[in-house]
Design a protein around this motif. Sequence first.
Motif, PDB file in Angstrom:
ATOM      1  N   THR A   1       0.826  -1.210   0.000  1.00 54.58           N
ATOM      2  CA  THR A   1       0.000   0.000   0.000  1.00 54.58           C
ATOM      3  C   THR A   1       0.857   1.255   0.000  1.00 54.58           C
ATOM      4  O   THR A   1       0.613   2.196  -0.773  1.00 54.58           O
ATOM      5  N   ILE A   2       1.869   1.287   0.852  1.00 55.23           N
ATOM      6  CA  ILE A   2       2.689   2.496   0.940  1.00 55.23           C
ATOM      7  C   ILE A   2       3.531   2.676  -0.322  1.00 55.23           C
ATOM      8  O   ILE A   2       3.804   3.802  -0.746  1.00 55.23           O
ATOM      9  N   ARG A   3       3.922   1.581  -0.958  1.00 58.59           N
ATOM     10  CA  ARG A   3       4.672   1.709  -2.213  1.00 58.59           C
ATOM     11  C   ARG A   3       3.788   2.308  -3.302  1.00 58.59           C
ATOM     12  O   ARG A   3       4.235   3.157  -4.081  1.00 58.59           O
ATOM     13  N   LYS A   4       2.549   1.872  -3.369  1.00 55.99           N
ATOM     14  CA  LYS A   4       1.638   2.423  -4.376  1.00 55.99           C
ATOM     15  C   LYS A   4       1.296   3.879  -4.055  1.00 55.99           C
ATOM     16  O   LYS A   4       1.236   4.725  -4.943  1.00 55.99           O
ATOM     17  N   THR A   5       1.076   4.166  -2.781  1.00 55.92           N
ATOM     18  CA  THR A   5       0.708   5.524  -2.382  1.00 55.92           C
ATOM     19  C   THR A   5       1.818   6.521  -2.688  1.00 55.92           C
ATOM     20  O   THR A   5       1.559   7.641  -3.146  1.00 55.92           O
ATOM     21  N   GLU A   6       3.064   6.119  -2.458  1.00 53.74           N
ATOM     22  CA  GLU A   6       4.201   7.028  -2.625  1.00 53.74           C
ATOM     23  C   GLU A   6       4.897   6.875  -3.974  1.00 53.74           C
ATOM     24  O   GLU A   6       6.003   7.372  -4.153  1.00 53.74           O
TER      25      GLU A   6
ATOM     26  N   GLN B   1       9.326  20.603  -5.201  1.00 55.48           N
ATOM     27  CA  GLN B   1       9.539  20.018  -3.881  1.00 55.48           C
ATOM     28  C   GLN B   1       9.023  18.585  -3.834  1.00 55.48           C
ATOM     29  O   GLN B   1       9.663  17.693  -3.266  1.00 55.48           O
ATOM     30  N   GLN B   2       7.875  18.340  -4.431  1.00 54.62           N
ATOM     31  CA  GLN B   2       7.302  16.998  -4.440  1.00 54.62           C
ATOM     32  C   GLN B   2       8.178  16.031  -5.222  1.00 54.62           C
ATOM     33  O   GLN B   2       8.360  14.874  -4.820  1.00 54.62           O
ATOM     34  N   GLU B   3       8.747  16.485  -6.333  1.00 50.23           N
ATOM     35  CA  GLU B   3       9.621  15.621  -7.136  1.00 50.23           C
ATOM     36  C   GLU B   3      10.913  15.301  -6.391  1.00 50.23           C
ATOM     37  O   GLU B   3      11.419  14.171  -6.467  1.00 50.23           O
ATOM     38  N   ARG B   4      11.450  16.276  -5.668  1.00 51.95           N
ATOM     39  CA  ARG B   4      12.671  16.013  -4.892  1.00 51.95           C
ATOM     40  C   ARG B   4      12.401  15.005  -3.775  1.00 51.95           C
ATOM     41  O   ARG B   4      13.237  14.138  -3.496  1.00 51.95           O
ATOM     42  N   GLU B   5      11.249  15.129  -3.137  1.00 51.56           N
ATOM     43  CA  GLU B   5      10.890  14.161  -2.095  1.00 51.56           C
ATOM     44  C   GLU B   5      10.773  12.757  -2.675  1.00 51.56           C
ATOM     45  O   GLU B   5      11.236  11.780  -2.072  1.00 51.56           O
ATOM     46  N   LEU B   6      10.159  12.658  -3.854  1.00 53.52           N
ATOM     47  CA  LEU B   6       9.993  11.351  -4.486  1.00 53.52           C
ATOM     48  C   LEU B   6      11.344  10.735  -4.831  1.00 53.52           C
ATOM     49  O   LEU B   6      11.573   9.538  -4.594  1.00 53.52           O
ATOM     50  N   ILE B   7      12.255  11.530  -5.379  1.00 55.57           N
ATOM     51  CA  ILE B   7      13.580  11.023  -5.734  1.00 55.57           C
ATOM     52  C   ILE B   7      14.318  10.530  -4.486  1.00 55.57           C
ATOM     53  O   ILE B   7      14.962   9.476  -4.492  1.00 55.57           O
ATOM     54  N   SER B   8      14.212  11.280  -3.390  1.00 52.60           N
ATOM     55  CA  SER B   8      14.872  10.868  -2.146  1.00 52.60           C
ATOM     56  C   SER B   8      14.295   9.559  -1.628  1.00 52.60           C
ATOM     57  O   SER B   8      15.038   8.662  -1.203  1.00 52.60           O
ATOM     58  N   LEU B   9      12.973   9.431  -1.654  1.00 53.72           N
ATOM     59  CA  LEU B   9      12.342   8.190  -1.202  1.00 53.72           C
ATOM     60  C   LEU B   9      12.734   7.015  -2.089  1.00 53.72           C
ATOM     61  O   LEU B   9      12.985   5.909  -1.599  1.00 53.72           O
TER      62      LEU B   9
ATOM     63  N   SER C   1      19.078  23.304   9.379  1.00 58.93           N
ATOM     64  CA  SER C   1      18.273  24.393   9.921  1.00 58.93           C
ATOM     65  C   SER C   1      16.800  24.123   9.648  1.00 58.93           C
ATOM     66  O   SER C   1      16.439  23.244   8.861  1.00 58.93           O
ATOM     67  N   ALA C   2      15.955  24.903  10.285  1.00 60.09           N
ATOM     68  CA  ALA C   2      14.514  24.727  10.089  1.00 60.09           C
ATOM     69  C   ALA C   2      14.120  24.994   8.643  1.00 60.09           C
ATOM     70  O   ALA C   2      13.200  24.366   8.113  1.00 60.09           O
ATOM     71  N   SER C   3      14.823  25.911   7.976  1.00 57.57           N
ATOM     72  CA  SER C   3      14.491  26.212   6.581  1.00 57.57           C
ATOM     73  C   SER C   3      14.921  25.088   5.646  1.00 57.57           C
ATOM     74  O   SER C   3      14.325  24.880   4.597  1.00 57.57           O
ATOM     75  N   GLN C   4      15.971  24.354   6.018  1.00 58.51           N
ATOM     76  CA  GLN C   4      16.444  23.247   5.192  1.00 58.51           C
ATOM     77  C   GLN C   4      15.651  21.969   5.431  1.00 58.51           C
ATOM     78  O   GLN C   4      15.555  21.120   4.555  1.00 58.51           O
ATOM     79  N   PHE C   5      15.095  21.834   6.612  1.00 58.57           N
ATOM     80  CA  PHE C   5      14.484  20.570   7.007  1.00 58.57           C
ATOM     81  C   PHE C   5      13.174  20.338   6.263  1.00 58.57           C
ATOM     82  O   PHE C   5      12.310  21.213   6.206  1.00 58.57           O
ATOM     83  N   ASP C   6      13.043  19.158   5.696  1.00 56.28           N
ATOM     84  CA  ASP C   6      11.828  18.769   4.979  1.00 56.28           C
ATOM     85  C   ASP C   6      11.007  17.867   5.900  1.00 56.28           C
ATOM     86  O   ASP C   6      11.241  16.664   5.982  1.00 56.28           O
ATOM     87  N   MET C   7      10.051  18.458   6.594  1.00 54.09           N
ATOM     88  CA  MET C   7       9.253  17.710   7.558  1.00 54.09           C
ATOM     89  C   MET C   7       8.434  16.619   6.883  1.00 54.09           C
ATOM     90  O   MET C   7       8.313  15.498   7.391  1.00 54.09           O
ATOM     91  N   ASN C   8       7.870  16.932   5.722  1.00 54.15           N
ATOM     92  CA  ASN C   8       7.028  15.954   5.029  1.00 54.15           C
ATOM     93  C   ASN C   8       7.836  14.727   4.624  1.00 54.15           C
ATOM     94  O   ASN C   8       7.394  13.586   4.800  1.00 54.15           O
ATOM     95  N   LEU C   9       9.041  14.944   4.097  1.00 54.58           N
ATOM     96  CA  LEU C   9       9.898  13.824   3.707  1.00 54.58           C
ATOM     97  C   LEU C   9      10.306  13.004   4.924  1.00 54.58           C
ATOM     98  O   LEU C   9      10.320  11.769   4.879  1.00 54.58           O
ATOM     99  N   SER C  10      10.627  13.677   6.015  1.00 54.82           N
ATOM    100  CA  SER C  10      11.029  12.960   7.227  1.00 54.82           C
ATOM    101  C   SER C  10       9.908  12.081   7.752  1.00 54.82           C
ATOM    102  O   SER C  10      10.132  10.948   8.182  1.00 54.82           O
TER     103      SER C  10
ATOM    104  N   GLN D   1       9.140   5.798 -16.545  1.00 56.96           N
ATOM    105  CA  GLN D   1       7.854   5.550 -15.901  1.00 56.96           C
ATOM    106  C   GLN D   1       7.253   6.878 -15.467  1.00 56.96           C
ATOM    107  O   GLN D   1       7.702   7.485 -14.496  1.00 56.96           O
ATOM    108  N   PRO D   2       6.250   7.376 -16.198  1.00 58.26           N
ATOM    109  CA  PRO D   2       5.633   8.639 -15.774  1.00 58.26           C
ATOM    110  C   PRO D   2       4.915   8.475 -14.449  1.00 58.26           C
ATOM    111  O   PRO D   2       4.301   7.441 -14.180  1.00 58.26           O
ATOM    112  N   VAL D   3       5.015   9.487 -13.618  1.00 57.98           N
ATOM    113  CA  VAL D   3       4.354   9.470 -12.316  1.00 57.98           C
ATOM    114  C   VAL D   3       2.954  10.023 -12.494  1.00 57.98           C
ATOM    115  O   VAL D   3       2.769  11.153 -12.935  1.00 57.98           O
TER     116      VAL D   3
END
Length: 378
Positions: free
Chosen positions: A69-74, A126-134, A165-174, A271-273
Amino acid sequence: MPCSPCTIMEYDIYELIQIETGNFLKRMGWPVNSTTDEARVKWKLAMKFLIPMKFDVDRAINLYRAHETIRKTENLDRIWINNPNLIREIQSNKFFSLRQLPNQPLNVYFTAAQVSNGSSTNSLSQQERELISLQALICQLDVATESVEIQNSGLNFIYDMQSCSASQFDMNLSKKILRLVQGNYPAMVKTIFIVSAPKWFKIAYKVTMHSADQMRDVLITHYGYSLNDLPTSLGGSFDAIIDGDNRYQTCLSTIMDSQSICHSYYSLDYQPVTAKPTSNILFFNTDHYHHNQNQDATSSQTPTASVVSSPSKSLVAIVQLRRNHDSSASSSQIRGRKRESSSSTDSEKRRRSNESLIEEEPPKMRSLIYIPQEISSK
């Protein structure tokens, strides 16, 4: 000659593994006694989920479903391994594994600070960077957990927040990373270490906080690493970027092997997202629906309704509001009270006035009724 107790115990454990693995395969509807390549992959896949759950079949199946489920969701269920941005992320020093030591958990390292991998990443959202990191994280976890030794020994997760720093930290990704490794990935996570967490960092997970010096001492004294094995951020001499190309090539060769457990999650082709549908439930007013049905009896027009998504076996949630009925009933009550007021005594008027001060109970909504969607199209 009678068998020793140790031999009997080893035989019992082996037999238990065979039985529970067979039960897992049967419950999933996968082949049990087949000797095909696909059946062997399914057997290894079953073991990967049974080992961290100590061969509890129910828990292993729940873990498998949560993981899928989490693989499909993300968008981690079909990863384009030749994505240039993903290659650079794997080759960077953002996420990597320390050297595997015998009889010790695998220690994986992730830095929370944003790492620049070239000008190409600046064009990503931002969303694409989070996806690449995951994707880079789960790709290396997939490759590492192909090893039965690592499946048995588990892993530690080192989350380095130095210079973050707080400005660098990606809370959603974490949140996504911690949600992935805490109960949604088939590996025994022994400990999550947070290194140099700032004061503003709050977390709801059970973790162990350390400074960089303390983390280095733990890895050296408790796990047996040398300074050559530790990254420079923890006071060692290991430069993860130098080993980046080897890390990517290891990932590529492993996941492209058709006999690997994680092979089905990856592709060499683009693979298009695509956006995932948020709901497959249709809500509409049944009074309006039945009103349209009555009109069908006198005309050939058919009512239409907008559907959020239309899988053939999805369910339709019908909410019976009865607004017209309630409004007409309340208006008739008001008219009745006006007629009564003209002929009632003063005492009755005062009684009704006092009763009107009492807050009436709000009308109860009828419960949701679920019917097959085919009914809505009739």
